[in-house]
Each structure stands twice: as C-alpha cells, then as structure tokens.
Motif scaffolding. Structure first.
Motif, PDB file in Angstrom:
ATOM      1  N   ARG A 153      42.894 -13.642  91.266  1.00 36.20           N
ATOM      2  CA  ARG A 153      42.577 -14.621  90.216  1.00 36.20           C
ATOM      3  C   ARG A 153      43.842 -15.111  89.513  1.00 36.20           C
ATOM      4  O   ARG A 153      43.889 -16.245  89.046  1.00 36.20           O
ATOM      5  CB  ARG A 153      41.613 -14.001  89.207  1.00 36.20           C
ATOM      6  N   GLN A 154      44.838 -14.242  89.425  1.00 35.15           N
ATOM      7  CA  GLN A 154      46.099 -14.665  88.824  1.00 35.15           C
ATOM      8  C   GLN A 154      46.840 -15.641  89.737  1.00 35.15           C
ATOM      9  O   GLN A 154      47.431 -16.609  89.269  1.00 35.15           O
ATOM     10  CB  GLN A 154      46.980 -13.449  88.536  1.00 35.15           C
ATOM     11  N   ARG A 155      46.807 -15.370  91.046  1.00 37.65           N
ATOM     12  CA  ARG A 155      47.540 -16.219  91.991  1.00 37.65           C
ATOM     13  C   ARG A 155      46.800 -17.509  92.319  1.00 37.65           C
ATOM     14  O   ARG A 155      47.419 -18.552  92.515  1.00 37.65           O
ATOM     15  CB  ARG A 155      47.801 -15.444  93.288  1.00 37.65           C
ATOM     16  N   PHE A 156      45.485 -17.423  92.415  1.00 37.15           N
ATOM     17  CA  PHE A 156      44.680 -18.597  92.787  1.00 37.15           C
ATOM     18  C   PHE A 156      43.539 -18.767  91.779  1.00 37.15           C
ATOM     19  O   PHE A 156      42.371 -18.518  92.103  1.00 37.15           O
ATOM     20  CB  PHE A 156      44.113 -18.440  94.204  1.00 37.15           C
ATOM     21  N   PRO A 157      43.834 -19.177  90.557  1.00 37.90           N
ATOM     22  CA  PRO A 157      42.816 -19.184  89.504  1.00 37.90           C
ATOM     23  C   PRO A 157      41.855 -20.360  89.540  1.00 37.90           C
ATOM     24  O   PRO A 157      40.756 -20.261  88.994  1.00 37.90           O
ATOM     25  CB  PRO A 157      43.657 -19.220  88.224  1.00 37.90           C
ATOM     26  N   GLU A 158      42.237 -21.470  90.187  1.00 37.13           N
ATOM     27  CA  GLU A 158      41.467 -22.697  90.050  1.00 37.13           C
ATOM     28  C   GLU A 158      40.228 -22.718  90.936  1.00 37.13           C
ATOM     29  O   GLU A 158      40.152 -22.026  91.953  1.00 37.13           O
ATOM     30  CB  GLU A 158      42.342 -23.910  90.351  1.00 37.13           C
ATOM     31  N   PHE A 159      39.275 -23.556  90.540  1.00 38.33           N
ATOM     32  CA  PHE A 159      38.029 -23.709  91.304  1.00 38.33           C
ATOM     33  C   PHE A 159      38.322 -24.184  92.727  1.00 38.33           C
ATOM     34  O   PHE A 159      37.695 -23.738  93.691  1.00 38.33           O
ATOM     35  CB  PHE A 159      37.131 -24.712  90.583  1.00 38.33           C
ATOM     36  N   GLY A 160      39.286 -25.074  92.866  1.00 38.42           N
ATOM     37  CA  GLY A 160      39.640 -25.611  94.178  1.00 38.42           C
ATOM     38  C   GLY A 160      40.403 -24.640  95.053  1.00 38.42           C
ATOM     39  O   GLY A 160      40.661 -24.923  96.225  1.00 38.42           O
ATOM     40  N   GLN A 161      40.789 -23.473  94.514  1.00 41.71           N
ATOM     41  CA  GLN A 161      41.526 -22.463  95.277  1.00 41.71           C
ATOM     42  C   GLN A 161      40.627 -21.299  95.695  1.00 41.71           C
ATOM     43  O   GLN A 161      41.122 -20.228  96.024  1.00 41.71           O
ATOM     44  CB  GLN A 161      42.692 -21.933  94.429  1.00 41.71           C
ATOM     45  N   THR A 162      39.324 -21.531  95.730  1.00 41.73           N
ATOM     46  CA  THR A 162      38.369 -20.463  96.052  1.00 41.73           C
ATOM     47  C   THR A 162      38.632 -19.864  97.433  1.00 41.73           C
ATOM     48  O   THR A 162      38.577 -18.641  97.617  1.00 41.73           O
ATOM     49  CB  THR A 162      36.935 -20.998  95.979  1.00 41.73           C
ATOM     50  N   ARG A 163      38.919 -20.709  98.403  1.00 40.84           N
ATOM     51  CA  ARG A 163      39.147 -20.218  99.765  1.00 40.84           C
ATOM     52  C   ARG A 163      40.326 -19.249  99.813  1.00 40.84           C
ATOM     53  O   ARG A 163      40.219 -18.155 100.399  1.00 40.84           O
ATOM     54  CB  ARG A 163      39.396 -21.390 100.699  1.00 40.84           C
ATOM     55  N   GLN A 164      41.455 -19.641  99.216  1.00 38.60           N
ATOM     56  CA  GLN A 164      42.628 -18.759  99.216  1.00 38.60           C
ATOM     57  C   GLN A 164      42.345 -17.474  98.469  1.00 38.60           C
ATOM     58  O   GLN A 164      42.767 -16.390  98.896  1.00 38.60           O
ATOM     59  CB  GLN A 164      43.820 -19.470  98.571  1.00 38.60           C
ATOM     60  N   ARG A 165      41.607 -17.572  97.361  1.00 42.06           N
ATOM     61  CA  ARG A 165      41.310 -16.393  96.548  1.00 42.06           C
ATOM     62  C   ARG A 165      40.438 -15.398  97.326  1.00 42.06           C
ATOM     63  O   ARG A 165      40.693 -14.185  97.318  1.00 42.06           O
ATOM     64  CB  ARG A 165      40.620 -16.821  95.254  1.00 42.06           C
ATOM     65  N   VAL A 166      39.413 -15.895  97.998  1.00 48.33           N
ATOM     66  CA  VAL A 166      38.501 -15.019  98.747  1.00 48.33           C
ATOM     67  C   VAL A 166      39.222 -14.371  99.929  1.00 48.33           C
ATOM     68  O   VAL A 166      39.049 -13.174 100.200  1.00 48.33           O
ATOM     69  CB  VAL A 166      37.273 -15.826  99.218  1.00 48.33           C
ATOM     70  N   LEU A 167      40.039 -15.139 100.659  1.00 47.46           N
ATOM     71  CA  LEU A 167      40.785 -14.572 101.790  1.00 47.46           C
ATOM     72  C   LEU A 167      41.749 -13.486 101.318  1.00 47.46           C
ATOM     73  O   LEU A 167      41.898 -12.452 101.970  1.00 47.46           O
ATOM     74  CB  LEU A 167      41.542 -15.683 102.516  1.00 47.46           C
TER      75      LEU A 167
END
Length: 347
Positions: free
Chosen positions: A62-76
């Motif tokens: 969540r710190q690295r990929f906090p935005e709604f549009g970064q969901t894919r990177q966050r989940v991976l």
C-alpha cells in the motif's frame, strides 16, 4: 489510509483459522491426529507468524502502490510476498515438527506435509488479504468519488471566478478605456484589441465541460489575454514564450495559464522602471511558468486558491507533481504536460 484494521483478526481470527487449517491438513495427509498439546500450540504460533509477516507485505504494497489505478501492481506484490514468506515459515515449522518428533515420518523431506502445510497458509492468507484489499479498494473509491465531487465544485468555482474576473466593472473599465484610446489614435490596433478581447471571452465560455485541453489552445488563449495586458501596461510587462512545438499536442487543465498569469500580476510591481517578465518554457515533459519576483510593498492578501485549484486538478488526474518554487529573484510553477491519448496507449 495505509493502516490495516485487523485488531480482532490478529487476536481471535488467526488462532481460530490455525486450528481449522491444522484439522484440514491432518485429514488430507491421513496422519492420525496425535494427542499432544504442543501440536495445536505450535501450529497457532506458526500461523500467527505467517500472518504477521504477510500483513507487513500488505502494508508495504500500500505504501509503494497506494492509488486505485495501481491495484494490479499492489496485488501482484502481495502474492509474491505471501508465497515467499509463508513458504519459508511453514517449511521451517514442518521440518521442526520432524526434528522434535511431532510428525511421525521417517523421511524428513516427505513432500506432502511440506506442500500442504505451505498451501494452506498461502491460500488462507490470500483469502484474508482479498477481504482487506476489498475494503481498501472501497475506501480508495470512496476517496476518489469525494475528490471528484470536490473537483466539480472547484471547476465550477474556478469558471465562475474566471468569468467574474473578466466581467467585473474594473476589468471592463480598463479594457474599454484602452479600446477608447486606441479608437481615437490607432483604428487598426483598436480592431485587433477588440478581436483579442472577444477571443478571451469566447475561450472562457467554452471551458465549462472540459477537464483537459491541448496546450496549443491554452497558448492561443494566453496570447490573446496577454495582448490585453500589454495594451494596458505597455513596456511594463513582457512575455517570453519558449514552448517547444512538439508539446503543443499535450494537454493541461483549461485556464491553468490564466490563473498563473493573474497570480503574477496580482503580487508583483509592474512599472516601466521595474518591468514584469513572464516566461513560458517546456522541459522534460513539463510546462514552466516563471516570472521575476518583485513583491509589492503593500502585500496583497492571498488565499492561494488559484494554485490549490491547479494542484487539486492534477491530483485527481493522477499527476500530483505540480512544483511551486521561489527564491529572492524568481517565482516558478512547474506543471506536468499530459500526453495525448494515442501516445498514452503506447506507454
């Protein structure tokens, strides 16, 4: 926003899931459940360690990929983290079971218990993480929705303020006075002045439903707007335009330049002896608007609504890199230029 609200899950939920997972594991491996209190205790400890390690992965993602549009990177990021740390902890735990005799098998490296012990932890973590990710996505969506509503209000207020600033009696008086002087002395310049004045009003009225516009449109508008200023101030104000032609197709929020020009005019001395120079130039995908800083002795009250308006628009467009910098000699605002849709698709 990065906080993980899992207090009761850590206190009650994780130990309970550990006991359920243990029961499933023994059923799958067909190994009799030993009558030893150390088995459930150690399994609970292992499960707690797995969750504590993996919740750190959730927080870091969540710190690295906090935005709604970064969901894919966050989940991976989370999935890779879960697989690595759950495997390390559960494989170590299962091997420890063999060492102290809690897992009756002659072969320490028997595949099934290692595999299933790890699988249960990874799958269980993924299910928990999916729930918390769903909550996080809802929170991000709610925040984005709230910001979008605020942006609508800001846009309407910005359009209203811009229109008011152009039709207020003082502005009209100055421009009509300039026009009147030109009619008597230079009919050709008067005609051009009238054309530029009508261009300014036409552009303002066309921006009601636009979130973005080409930089070329903004440059055309600001040239017309500056012509009015130049007619009024003469050699007390200058504009230097060094915008590269390759960026003219790029986009910015409409009326950005007008807000920045108004800011420069409002807070600086403008005279023939101390002329104000506004510079426009592009650099590395950004538009820079700079002016020499010569503050008025009587400071003009500033709410900074114009700059906040610009920053909020870019934030809601996922471009939060608006830079405001000033020193003793220069005031500078740098705004991102957004590539045309065709070029964005290639990125």
């Amino acid at each position: 926003m990065h906080k993980l609200n899992d207090k009761w899950m850590r206190i009650i939920g994780v130990p309970l899931l550990a006991l359920i997972g243990q029961w499933m594991m023994y059923g799958y491996t067909n190994v009799p459940y030993p009558n030893d209190w150390r088995i459930p205790l150690l399994f609970i400890v292992g499960t707690v360690l797995v969750w504590e390690a993996n919740r750190q992965g959730i927080l870091l993602s969540r710190q690295r990929f906090p935005e709604f549009g970064q969901t894919r990177q966050r989940v991976l990021y989370q999935l890779v983290w879960f697989a690595i740390f759950a495997s390390i902890i559960r494989i170590t735990q299962t091997f420890f079971y063999h060492i102290i005799g809690l897992w009756p098998a002659e072969n320490y490296f028997l595949f099934r218990p290692y595999f299933f012990n790890t699988l249960v932890s990874v799958v269980g973590t993924v299910q928990l993480a999916a729930y918390y990710e769903g909550v996080y996505l809802y929170q991000r969506w709610k925040l984005s929705y709230t910001e979008a509503q605020e942006l609508k209000k800001i846009n309407l207020q910005s359009q209203l303020d811009s229109l008011k600033s152009q039709i207020n009696p003082h502005f009209l008086f100055n421009n009509l006075n300039s026009l009147s002087s030109l009619i008597g002395s230079d009919a050709e310049q008067a005609e051009r002045f009238l054309d530029e004045l009508s261009s300014v009003y036409r552009y303002l009225l066309q921006q009601n439903n636009r979130d973005l516009c080409p930089l070329s449109d903004e440059i055309t508008f600001i040239n017309a707007y500056f012509h009015l200023l130049k007619t009024r101030y003469g050699d007390a104000i200058f504009l230097e335009n060094s915008v590269e032609s390759r960026y003219l197709r790029y986009q910015i929020p409409p009326l950005t330049l007008q807000l920045l020009f108004e800011n420069a005019i409002k807070h600086n001395v403008i005279s023939v002896n101390r002329p104000l120079t506004i510079r426009l130039y592009t650099e590395e995908g950004h538009l820079h608007v700079a002016n020499n800083l010569q503050k008025k002795k009587l400071a003009v009250p500033s709410s900074q609504i114009g700059l906040q308006n610009i920053m909020m628009k870019y934030k809601l467009l996922d471009h939060s890199s608006v830079l405001v910098h000033h020193d003793e000699h220069t005031f500078l605002v740098r705004v991102p230029l957004i590539p045309p849709m065709a070029e964005q698709a290639l990125v």
